[in-house]
Write a protein that holds these residues in place. Structure first.
Motif, short mmCIF file in Angstrom:
data_model
loop_
_atom_site.label_atom_id
_atom_site.label_comp_id
_atom_site.label_asym_id
_atom_site.label_seq_id
_atom_site.Cartn_x
_atom_site.Cartn_y
_atom_site.Cartn_z
N UNK A 136 -2.32 6.07 -10.78
CA UNK A 136 -3.78 5.88 -10.80
C UNK A 136 -4.17 4.41 -10.90
N UNK A 137 -3.65 3.72 -11.91
CA UNK A 137 -4.11 2.36 -12.18
C UNK A 137 -3.51 1.32 -11.24
N UNK A 138 -2.19 1.20 -11.23
CA UNK A 138 -1.55 0.12 -10.47
C UNK A 138 -1.83 0.17 -8.97
N UNK A 139 -1.75 1.33 -8.30
CA UNK A 139 -2.03 1.34 -6.86
C UNK A 139 -3.43 0.83 -6.51
N UNK A 140 -4.40 1.17 -7.37
CA UNK A 140 -5.76 0.70 -7.10
C UNK A 140 -5.82 -0.82 -7.16
N UNK A 141 -5.15 -1.42 -8.14
CA UNK A 141 -5.21 -2.87 -8.25
C UNK A 141 -4.34 -3.58 -7.20
N UNK A 142 -3.34 -2.88 -6.66
CA UNK A 142 -2.65 -3.43 -5.49
C UNK A 142 -3.67 -3.58 -4.36
N UNK A 143 -4.49 -2.56 -4.19
CA UNK A 143 -5.56 -2.59 -3.19
C UNK A 143 -6.52 -3.76 -3.44
N UNK A 144 -6.91 -3.96 -4.69
CA UNK A 144 -7.85 -5.03 -5.03
C UNK A 144 -7.26 -6.40 -4.68
N UNK A 145 -5.99 -6.62 -5.04
CA UNK A 145 -5.35 -7.90 -4.73
C UNK A 145 -5.13 -8.06 -3.23
N UNK A 146 -4.75 -6.98 -2.55
CA UNK A 146 -4.57 -7.05 -1.09
C UNK A 146 -5.89 -7.39 -0.40
N UNK A 147 -6.95 -6.75 -0.82
CA UNK A 147 -8.26 -6.99 -0.22
C UNK A 147 -8.70 -8.44 -0.42
N UNK A 148 -8.53 -8.93 -1.64
CA UNK A 148 -8.89 -10.32 -1.92
C UNK A 148 -8.05 -11.28 -1.07
N UNK A 149 -6.76 -10.98 -0.97
CA UNK A 149 -5.86 -11.83 -0.21
C UNK A 149 -6.25 -11.87 1.27
N UNK A 150 -6.58 -10.71 1.83
CA UNK A 150 -6.97 -10.63 3.24
C UNK A 150 -8.26 -11.40 3.49
N UNK A 151 -9.21 -11.27 2.58
CA UNK A 151 -10.50 -11.92 2.77
C UNK A 151 -10.47 -13.42 2.51
N UNK A 152 -9.51 -13.86 1.72
CA UNK A 152 -9.46 -15.28 1.38
C UNK A 152 -8.54 -16.08 2.29
N UNK A 153 -7.52 -15.42 2.83
CA UNK A 153 -6.57 -16.11 3.70
C UNK A 153 -6.36 -15.28 4.96
#
Length: 442
Positions: free
Chosen positions: A115-132
């Motif tokens: 529940x917790x970790x997979x969601x935050x993988x998504x959050x970091x992936x999304x930030x990474x895609x949008x920033x770089x």
């Protein structure tokens, strides 16, 4: 335990080396989650899946070495989504007091790892895609290479009749102690259904590849391989994903139709062999599979009052107890059995809302990630998935992050990326300045 200690040490070192290139670590999380099957994770190391240990080490390193970036990532997730997810996780933890609970440690590991970790993988992936801008390409290449690897492995497995990877574990779990009973492609997942689900999720993402010929060539590889898994649901979902690929795969309609026709012919040829005959026979005679699902469905609805607001008070191993001839064969049902129907409904709505929130009708590049995630939401209904520690939930968040991918063919996005690059992205070293408007709070 020694394996766990060594793995954590390697994860920490890897995360430190790429502290300013977070997309490489996140890509590694995806690779490890796909290559290490959930059914053997406890044989590899206790507690969590190795990919989740890698992600936790990554989070600690980011917090220690790049706290300002870490703060931006967390803020980009928004207050309400995190509060809702935290509430869902907290309610799940109350199952510890239930007579049928797996206990404090196992429940904590489930909530953390599913529940917790997979969601935050998504959050970091999304930030990474949008920033770089390069991050999205790294993730796309990662998915494509994994898809090709699984396709090649599946073909070899059927040709040789051996799992080839994780042989001893798969033989003990699925093949009754032998290696000669492998009758279908199982990839690195250990089950043909997951091969189909993975291919189905990858199919829409191929629309992000600029070359139409490469796009359809890869689609052909997946389509001619998926029948080898002998999974009806996987085949159907992969075909649905291919239809989506054809619809948005290019503006040159005639070329798209011609290439799609060639791929369809390849699929028809592939199902003319033994694999196709077995799969078609499975549509005609499923050896009682449908009857078992109906029985599971009936039992679930007859006992909803016992686990509507909390987990089932008895044993959750319905097959082992002889209550049913199989598991509930539905990931949402199995999760409801563990934590209650209301919690699962809340979690499903949470996933669906984030999925819809990332669908941008005017931004075609968002469609593949959303479509892939939608296919996974459907697939969870078709087999044990969540209850069997399958790839579905993790894969849902991985591919949904790809809805933030933006092609360089869009002039406005290219100019925006140049402006961001001129300010030196936080993930690329140097100044940590970052235009807040690039990362919405939902």
């Amino acid at each position: 335990m020694s394996t766990l200690i060594i793995w954590i040490g390697l994860c920490l070192v890897f995360s430190v080396v790429f502290v300013r290139r977070m997309h490489f670590v996140l890509a590694a999380v995806i690779v490890v989650r796909i290559l290490v099957p959930g059914v053997v994770q406890n044989e590899v190391m206790p507690g969590l899946h190795p990919s989740m240990y890698l992600f936790l080490c990554f989070v600690l390193v980011q917090l220690a070495f790049a706290p300002s970036i870490f703060g931006r990532v967390i803020r980009s997730a928004g207050v309400w989504p995190q509060a809702i997810l935290g509430g869902i996780a907290a309610v799940m933890m109350t199952d510890v007091g239930n007579p049928g609970s797996a206990g404090l440690l196992d429940t904590t590991m489930f909530v953390l790892g599913i529940v917790w970790a997979p969601y935050y993988v998504f959050v970091f992936m999304r930030y990474s895609i949008r920033s770089a801008p390069a991050a999205g390409k790294v993730f796309l290449v990662t998915f494509v290479l994994l898809g090709l690897a699984e396709a090649v492995l599946s073909q070899i497995q059927v040709a040789t009749g051996r799992p080839l990877v994780w042989e001893s574990d798969f033989s003990r779990i699925w093949l009754n102690g032998t290696q000669s009973e492998l009758g279908a492609a199982i990839g690195t997942f250990g089950h043909g259904i997951q091969v189909g689900v993975f291919f189905a999720a990858l199919m829409p993402l191929l629309a992000l590849i600029r070359s139409m010929f490469l796009r359809f060539a890869l689609a052909a590889v997946l389509l001619v391989t998926v029948p080898l898994a002998y999974g009806r649901m996987g085949l159907i979902l992969t075909i649905v994903g291919f239809v989506f690929l054809v619809i948005i795969g290019g503006r040159r309609i005639l070329r798209s139709v011609l290439l799609a026709t060639a791929v369809a012919v390849a699929l028809l040829v592939s199902i003319q062999g033994v694999a196709g005959e077995k799969l078609l026979h499975k549509f005609e005679d499923d050896n009682g599979s449908a009857a078992l699902r109906v029985a599971a469905f009936d039992w679930f609805w007859e006992h909803t009052s016992e686990f509507f607001t909390g987990g089932y008070p008895g044993s959750r191993d319905l097959k082992g107890m002889g209550t049913l001839g199989s598991s509930l064969e539905n990931g949402y049902f199995m999760m409801a059995l563990m934590f209650g129907i209301l919690v699962v409904v809340a979690f499903f709505v949470f996933m669906a809302c984030l999925l819809l929130g990332h669908f941008k009708i005017k931004e075609r590049d968002s469609w593949p990630g959303v479509a892939a995630a939608a296919l996974i939401i459907v697939s969870i209904n078709g087999y044990s998935s969540i209850g069997g520690n399958s790839i579905d939930i993790h894969l849902f968040w991985f591919v949904l992050a790809m809805a933030s991918y933006r092609s360089s063919r869009n002039p406005r996005l290219v100019e925006s990326a140049r402006r961001v690059s001129s300010r030196r992205l936080p993930g690329q070293g140097g100044s940590s300045s970052f235009p807040a408007g690039r990362v919405p709070a939902s």
